[in-house]
Motif scaffolding. Structure first.
Motif, mmCIF file in Angstrom:
data_model
loop_
_atom_site.group_PDB
_atom_site.id
_atom_site.type_symbol
_atom_site.label_atom_id
_atom_site.label_comp_id
_atom_site.label_asym_id
_atom_site.label_seq_id
_atom_site.Cartn_x
_atom_site.Cartn_y
_atom_site.Cartn_z
ATOM 1 N N VAL A 16 0.850 -1.188 0.000
ATOM 2 C CA VAL A 16 0.000 0.000 0.000
ATOM 3 C C VAL A 16 0.888 1.240 0.000
ATOM 4 O O VAL A 16 1.865 1.296 0.746
ATOM 5 N N GLU A 17 0.554 2.200 -0.839
ATOM 6 C CA GLU A 17 1.177 3.519 -0.755
ATOM 7 C C GLU A 17 0.170 4.469 -0.139
ATOM 8 O O GLU A 17 -1.021 4.405 -0.446
ATOM 9 N N ILE A 18 0.672 5.338 0.718
ATOM 10 C CA ILE A 18 -0.167 6.344 1.364
ATOM 11 C C ILE A 18 0.457 7.699 1.050
ATOM 12 O O ILE A 18 1.610 7.953 1.388
ATOM 13 N N ILE A 19 -0.304 8.538 0.391
ATOM 14 C CA ILE A 19 0.172 9.860 -0.007
ATOM 15 C C ILE A 19 -0.621 10.871 0.808
ATOM 16 O O ILE A 19 -1.854 10.874 0.778
ATOM 17 N N THR A 20 0.087 11.712 1.548
ATOM 18 C CA THR A 20 -0.583 12.664 2.432
ATOM 19 C C THR A 20 -0.196 14.098 2.080
ATOM 20 O O THR A 20 0.893 14.340 1.542
ATOM 21 N N PRO A 21 -1.083 15.039 2.397
ATOM 22 C CA PRO A 21 -0.759 16.448 2.161
ATOM 23 C C PRO A 21 0.453 16.856 3.002
ATOM 24 O O PRO A 21 0.617 16.387 4.129
ATOM 25 N N ASP A 22 1.280 17.720 2.458
ATOM 26 C CA ASP A 22 2.479 18.162 3.171
ATOM 27 C C ASP A 22 2.172 19.073 4.347
ATOM 28 O O ASP A 22 2.909 19.115 5.307
ATOM 29 N N ASN A 23 1.072 19.794 4.288
ATOM 30 C CA ASN A 23 0.822 20.852 5.267
ATOM 31 C C ASN A 23 -0.192 20.531 6.358
ATOM 32 O O ASN A 23 -0.583 21.410 7.093
ATOM 33 N N GLN A 24 -0.639 19.288 6.469
ATOM 34 C CA GLN A 24 -1.587 18.961 7.528
ATOM 35 C C GLN A 24 -1.436 17.513 7.967
ATOM 36 O O GLN A 24 -1.030 16.664 7.173
ATOM 37 N N PRO A 25 -1.759 17.228 9.228
ATOM 38 C CA PRO A 25 -1.688 15.834 9.693
ATOM 39 C C PRO A 25 -2.679 14.967 8.920
ATOM 40 O O PRO A 25 -3.777 15.408 8.601
ATOM 41 N N ASP A 26 -2.264 13.732 8.609
ATOM 42 C CA ASP A 26 -3.135 12.866 7.804
ATOM 43 C C ASP A 26 -4.418 12.481 8.526
ATOM 44 O O ASP A 26 -5.377 12.068 7.911
ATOM 45 N N THR A 27 -4.469 12.640 9.847
ATOM 46 C CA THR A 27 -5.693 12.314 10.581
ATOM 47 C C THR A 27 -6.802 13.318 10.305
ATOM 48 O O THR A 27 -7.968 13.020 10.490
ATOM 49 N N GLU A 28 -6.436 14.523 9.850
ATOM 50 C CA GLU A 28 -7.439 15.552 9.559
ATOM 51 C C GLU A 28 -7.918 15.516 8.115
ATOM 52 O O GLU A 28 -8.931 16.101 7.780
ATOM 53 N N ALA A 29 -7.179 14.859 7.240
ATOM 54 C CA ALA A 29 -7.493 14.871 5.816
ATOM 55 C C ALA A 29 -8.526 13.801 5.473
ATOM 56 O O ALA A 29 -8.436 12.677 5.958
ATOM 57 N N PRO A 30 -9.494 14.131 4.608
ATOM 58 C CA PRO A 30 -10.400 13.081 4.114
ATOM 59 C C PRO A 30 -9.594 12.077 3.283
ATOM 60 O O PRO A 30 -8.624 12.445 2.622
ATOM 61 N N THR A 31 -10.000 10.807 3.313
ATOM 62 C CA THR A 31 -9.246 9.740 2.653
ATOM 63 C C THR A 31 -9.900 9.319 1.342
ATOM 64 O O THR A 31 -11.116 9.159 1.276
ATOM 65 N N VAL A 32 -9.061 9.119 0.322
ATOM 66 C CA VAL A 32 -9.501 8.591 -0.960
ATOM 67 C C VAL A 32 -8.761 7.274 -1.189
ATOM 68 O O VAL A 32 -7.536 7.227 -1.127
ATOM 69 N N LEU A 33 -9.511 6.210 -1.433
ATOM 70 C CA LEU A 33 -8.954 4.898 -1.771
ATOM 71 C C LEU A 33 -9.019 4.750 -3.285
ATOM 72 O O LEU A 33 -10.098 4.821 -3.874
ATOM 73 N N CYS A 34 -7.863 4.571 -3.945
ATOM 74 C CA CYS A 34 -7.783 4.462 -5.407
ATOM 75 C C CYS A 34 -7.498 3.019 -5.796
ATOM 76 O O CYS A 34 -6.511 2.439 -5.333
ATOM 77 N N LEU A 35 -8.340 2.441 -6.665
ATOM 78 C CA LEU A 35 -8.249 1.028 -7.031
ATOM 79 C C LEU A 35 -7.907 0.874 -8.509
ATOM 80 O O LEU A 35 -8.604 1.407 -9.381
ATOM 81 N N HIS A 36 -6.836 0.116 -8.776
ATOM 82 C CA HIS A 36 -6.302 -0.040 -10.130
ATOM 83 C C HIS A 36 -7.085 -1.069 -10.950
ATOM 84 O O HIS A 36 -7.952 -1.772 -10.447
ATOM 85 N N THR A 37 -6.725 -1.173 -12.223
ATOM 86 C CA THR A 37 -7.350 -2.119 -13.140
ATOM 87 C C THR A 37 -6.678 -3.488 -13.020
ATOM 88 O O THR A 37 -5.615 -3.614 -12.419
ATOM 89 N N ALA A 38 -7.282 -4.513 -13.600
ATOM 90 C CA ALA A 38 -6.766 -5.885 -13.511
ATOM 91 C C ALA A 38 -5.413 -6.009 -14.185
ATOM 92 O O ALA A 38 -5.177 -5.440 -15.244
ATOM 93 N N GLY A 39 -4.523 -6.767 -13.553
ATOM 94 C CA GLY A 39 -3.208 -7.016 -14.106
ATOM 95 C C GLY A 39 -2.247 -5.853 -13.972
ATOM 96 O O GLY A 39 -1.116 -5.927 -14.414
ATOM 97 N N GLN A 40 -2.675 -4.785 -13.367
ATOM 98 C CA GLN A 40 -1.842 -3.588 -13.222
ATOM 99 C C GLN A 40 -1.467 -3.397 -11.751
ATOM 100 O O GLN A 40 -1.521 -4.328 -10.971
ATOM 101 N N SER A 41 -1.124 -2.185 -11.378
ATOM 102 C CA SER A 41 -0.791 -1.876 -9.989
ATOM 103 C C SER A 41 -1.217 -0.448 -9.675
ATOM 104 O O SER A 41 -1.667 0.282 -10.560
ATOM 105 N N GLY A 42 -1.025 -0.063 -8.447
ATOM 106 C CA GLY A 42 -1.376 1.281 -8.017
ATOM 107 C C GLY A 42 -0.571 2.378 -8.691
ATOM 108 O O GLY A 42 -0.920 3.553 -8.587
ATOM 109 N N VAL A 43 0.491 2.008 -9.398
ATOM 110 C CA VAL A 43 1.291 3.003 -10.122
ATOM 111 C C VAL A 43 0.398 3.791 -11.081
ATOM 112 O O VAL A 43 0.666 4.950 -11.368
ATOM 113 N N GLN A 44 -0.685 3.199 -11.541
ATOM 114 C CA GLN A 44 -1.627 3.897 -12.421
ATOM 115 C C GLN A 44 -2.130 5.202 -11.802
ATOM 116 O O GLN A 44 -2.518 6.106 -12.517
#
Length: 185
Positions: A16-44
């Motif tokens: 899992v990669e977790i990308i967070t805003p530079d200027n705020q704690p990640d506990t305050e930020a709304p979360t987006v879960l991004c799901l890749h296509t078949a046979g690929q990876s989250g690099v998409q």
């Protein structure tokens, strides 16, 4: 900030990669879960994830079991959308995510619909792209075809799964397809 983690889920490691805003704690930020296509990876999602983080979102990008840097499920290839959905629920539990936005394309879109219909974990929102809302099964033949493409990597010229599909897409739009190496960048 980008953080990479391996989570042990059902006896296998999930990346899992977790990308967070530079200027705020990640506990305050709304979360987006991004799901890749078949046979690929989250690099998409790398460009989209960075852009979302710059707009104040915490972005979680997993590699599904048997994809990217995640190990295959211990019971063999996953062939059920419900099983993938259960796995994603365990990822969210491990990261203490309560009510994410979920966005996915193709099989990731089907998974978005699967998660959106689960009353046990309400979502903040869902965007399902190129996803038909049919029965909860994976096109096993198509998935195996994509995964076989991943294994054809050559030492100096890695095979990009779906590259032929990418070339067809560019051709249909009247554009030249990027070189295989450029498509990975």
């Amino acid at each position: 900030m980008i953080e990479a983690r391996y989570l042990e889920i059902d006896g296998a490691l999930g990346f899992v990669e977790i990308i967070t805003p530079d200027n705020q704690p990640d506990t305050e930020a709304p979360t987006v879960l991004c799901l890749h296509t078949a046979g690929q990876s989250g690099v998409q999602w790398r460009r989209v994830a960075s852009e979302l983080a710059s707009r104040g979102y915490r972005v979680i990008v997993p590699d599904l079991p048997g994809h990217g840097r995640s190990e295959p499920a211990v019971d063999g290839p996953v062939t059920s959308i419900v099983t993938f959905g259960d796995w994603l629920g365990k990822v969210l539990d491990a990261l203490a995510v309560e009510r994410p936005f979920v966005v996915g394309c193709s099989i990731g879109g089907k998974l978005t619909l699967e998660l959106a219909t689960r009353s046990s974990r309400p979502l903040a929102g869902a965007i399902a792209m190129a996803a038909e809302a049919g029965p909860g099964r994976v096109n096993v033949g198509g998935l195996r075809r994509e995964l076989r493409g991943c294994r054809r990597a050559q030492p100096r010229r890695p095979h990009l799964p779906g590259h032929a599909r990418l070339r067809r897409t560019y051709r249909a739009r009247g554009e030249g397809a990027p070189d295989r190496h450029d498509a990975q960048a």
